[in-house]
Each structure stands twice: as structure tokens, then as C-alpha cells.
Write an enzyme that holds these catalytic residues in place. Sequence first.
Site, PDB file in Angstrom:
ATOM      1  N   HIS A   1      -7.807 -15.667   1.712  1.00 51.72           N
ATOM      2  CA  HIS A   1      -6.645 -14.805   1.865  1.00 51.72           C
ATOM      3  C   HIS A   1      -6.579 -13.879   0.648  1.00 51.72           C
ATOM      4  O   HIS A   1      -7.273 -14.080  -0.346  1.00 51.72           O
ATOM      5  CB  HIS A   1      -5.366 -15.644   1.969  1.00 51.72           C
ATOM      6  CG  HIS A   1      -4.170 -14.879   2.436  1.00 51.72           C
ATOM      7  ND1 HIS A   1      -4.148 -14.205   3.631  1.00 51.72           N
ATOM      8  CD2 HIS A   1      -2.966 -14.669   1.876  1.00 51.72           C
ATOM      9  CE1 HIS A   1      -2.977 -13.621   3.792  1.00 51.72           C
ATOM     10  NE2 HIS A   1      -2.236 -13.881   2.739  1.00 51.72           N
TER      11      HIS A   1
ATOM     12  N   CYS B   1      -1.943 -17.739   7.238  1.00 46.05           N
ATOM     13  CA  CYS B   1      -3.277 -17.492   6.689  1.00 46.05           C
ATOM     14  C   CYS B   1      -3.541 -18.199   5.360  1.00 46.05           C
ATOM     15  O   CYS B   1      -4.538 -18.907   5.207  1.00 46.05           O
ATOM     16  CB  CYS B   1      -3.487 -15.990   6.509  1.00 46.05           C
ATOM     17  SG  CYS B   1      -3.532 -15.049   8.049  1.00 46.05           S
TER      18      CYS B   1
END
Length: 452
Positions: A121, A64
Site C-alpha cells: 500500500h 488495502c
Amino acid sequence: MIFVSSGTVGVQAESPNVLLIAVDDLNDWVGCLGGHSQTQTPHIDRLAARGMLFTNAHCQGTMCNPSRISLLWGRRPSSTGFYSNRYPVSEEPQFLSSHVSLPAHFAASGYKTLTAGKVFHSGAPVKNYFKVVGPRPGHWLKGLDKKVHDKPKGWHGIWDFGPQDYDESKFADHVVATWVTEQLGAEHDKPFFLGFGFYRPHVPFFPPRRVYDSFKNVQLPRVDEGDWNDIPDAARKVSMSNPKIPTHDWMRKEGRWKQAVHCYLASVRWTDEQLGRVLDALDNGPHAKNTIVVLFSDHGYHLGEKQRWSKFSLWERTTHVPLIISLPGGVKDKSNRPVELLSIYPTLIDLCGLPANPKLEGVSLQPLLDNSNADWKHVAISTLGQNNHAVRDERWRYIRYADGSEELYDHQVDPNEWNNIASKRLRSGLHTKMIGQLKKHLPQTNANQRGK
């Protein structure tokens, strides 16, 4: 198609809006990509049918944090040193002061910027980039989501899967979609950039029971038990380096493989339902004729393929992602040219006629939006850790690890990547030539990992 002249400073009344949609951990198990025969994604397919579907799109970082940093700041992980999930971009003020993020670029050009759900993120200062911040519930809703499986000690706390039984309107992605539909139904005083992210199908795979029960006799992905016989040791060290995720042996021995796949498919279907609500709000609202829609996933996901789980690899299952760009009045087509998520930033600059950002490393997809078969000399490059890269063109995947070991796969005959042609047993003169050509595309810069 460019809506306003390139290089325009500031937006004009007719400047297009942008709806940027991130889906967390969605591999190619969507109907329009044919990744799993039982997947149910009518709304993703509906968006693909009215835009350009890039069937050979790949992420730049295979987890991510590096993927999203790369996409949102327009730089490769190998150039920035952001390789891991553990080190947020907020820890690097010098980087932030010298690089402009995608939403910040739109804000500086006069756009109203809005967000909800997961775009950055964890750890990114969201309010620095978006003027309006909506709900960001997270992956696990305390007091609502219920633990299903007991796992070995040390595994990640949110690694779980199973149907949930609370009110569907309280699920994270329903909450996010509701807020987005409200923004799409409202008038705005200037063009907007609305970037939002769905949390599913990221773990925990917690779909509503109704959606879970709609799947019967779930089919498992195909696995070759001898798949690892021709894969170098470096691949095992890199792709098995995360001790916090389940092993394939545990999934099989505990009899949980089928339920996990079932829950993933149901989570995909649930997210697709929420996308449908968003698309309906756009189509029925005041911005239908002047909004660019971009949908992408930050990376793919293994569900037993290559006898492993999650992302953290340089194989097709992890790097291959859905990418759709829909322009009002634009072309409806699909392209198999190898493209990167890194291209989203410069493409949106081109489409909206904004000033260029000279620090971007991606190339605009404008030529392919004009002609899906346009000449395209580019490849897609994915990175996992320092100096480990995959290069993908229309037919081949080449992987080179930091120790010099290699893999080569011919997708024309081996879409599951079961036969590593780079192994001496299979390699021929043609394959050596292909390796030489693909190797030329490897990044020349391999920055040290930040935060060591």
C-alpha cells in the site's frame, strides 16, 4: 510438492521462481468462483484450471493497507495494530526492524526480487524490499484519465467510474503487464521472486471503452430491502464509518448503480486481459517449467449488496477473495477448506525450501496442495478495526464486534447473508452451540491501533 529440501540456506540453481500477482479490490466476480453470471475472466479461470483454486479464501484486513501488511509481514492486524489505510508501515521503524517482509525473506535467501504496480500500500519503502522496481503508475493517470461524475463534496477524489478513450497501451495495468512480460522473457542469473500488482478493479472504475462496450444489459446484484432489520448497531457504525465513499441511496436515486456495476465488470475483464498477456509470456518464455504462480486479491468489494459500497465490512462480499496457487507439474484441483491470505508467506517458504520465519502467524497450505480434502482444523479470520472480527469455516460465518454484539450466517442456506441467526428471533440451541465453537477462534490479542 516441495521443490528443494526445507531449511536450505540460500537458493540453488533448480530452486523455483515465484510470480506473485496481486489484484486490487477484486471480489469473487470471477468465472471460476461464480460470483456474477456476466463476468468475463477466461485467464483467471485458465490459471485456476492448472493449479489449486481455494474457493473459500479470505483476507485478514478488509481494506488495502491492513490486508497487505498482514499478508506481506505474516502477522494479523490484531497482532500488529495496523487496522487502517491512513497509517503506513513506514511510520513504524521498530516494527520494520524486528519483522521480515515476504520479499525481503526471499532476497535474504538469495533470490533476485522484482516488482511493479501495486504490491505494498502507499507509503511502504518499496526499494527496501525489491532489488528491481518497475513502473508503478497509480490509480489515476493525470493527463489521461478523465473525470466522469460530479460527486458530493467530501467524497474521495478517485471515486469515479466510466469508460475512458485513450490508447489502451497507456492504461496503468497494460504498462505494468508489459514490463512484467519483459522480465518473464529474459534470462536471470538466479531464481527470482517477482511480485506485482494490478490496479483495477480498484476505483476509479475506468476501463477502456472497447471493454466497456462489450457488456450489454448488465445485471445488478440481489439486495434484500429488509437486510438491516436484524443487524446490530455496531455493524452500521463499523461498516458505514467511511464518509468518503458513495452511499447506496445516492447510487439509486442518481440512477448510477447499473453504470457502476457495468464499469466494475469491465475493469475486471480488462485486468483479466492483462493477466492473459503475463501468462502467455510465462508459458512462452524460459521460466515456464520452474515458476510458482500465486494470484490473490487483497479483499472483496460491495457493489450494492447489503445496501452499501466498497470494502470496510466483515461480511462475505468483502472478506471472500480469489486465491490460486499453480505449481509446475502440480495438482489441478479446488479446495473449499477455509484459508487465509496470511498463509501465502509460509506456503511459499515451504514450496521453495527456505528457512522458516518463526514470527509468522499463518499456516502453510502445503497439506491442501497435496490433498485438497486433507484434514483441516483451521478457520479464516478477518478483522476490521480493533476487536471486530469475523470467523469463517466451511459452512458458517460468525461476527463479533467490540461491544459484544454478534452475527451468525449459515452459508448452506443463506449465501447472501440476509438472515442473522444470532438475533434472538432466529437463534436456536444449535446456533448457540455453533457460536460457542467459532468464538474460540477469535484472536486473544487485540493490539491498539497504531498512529492514533
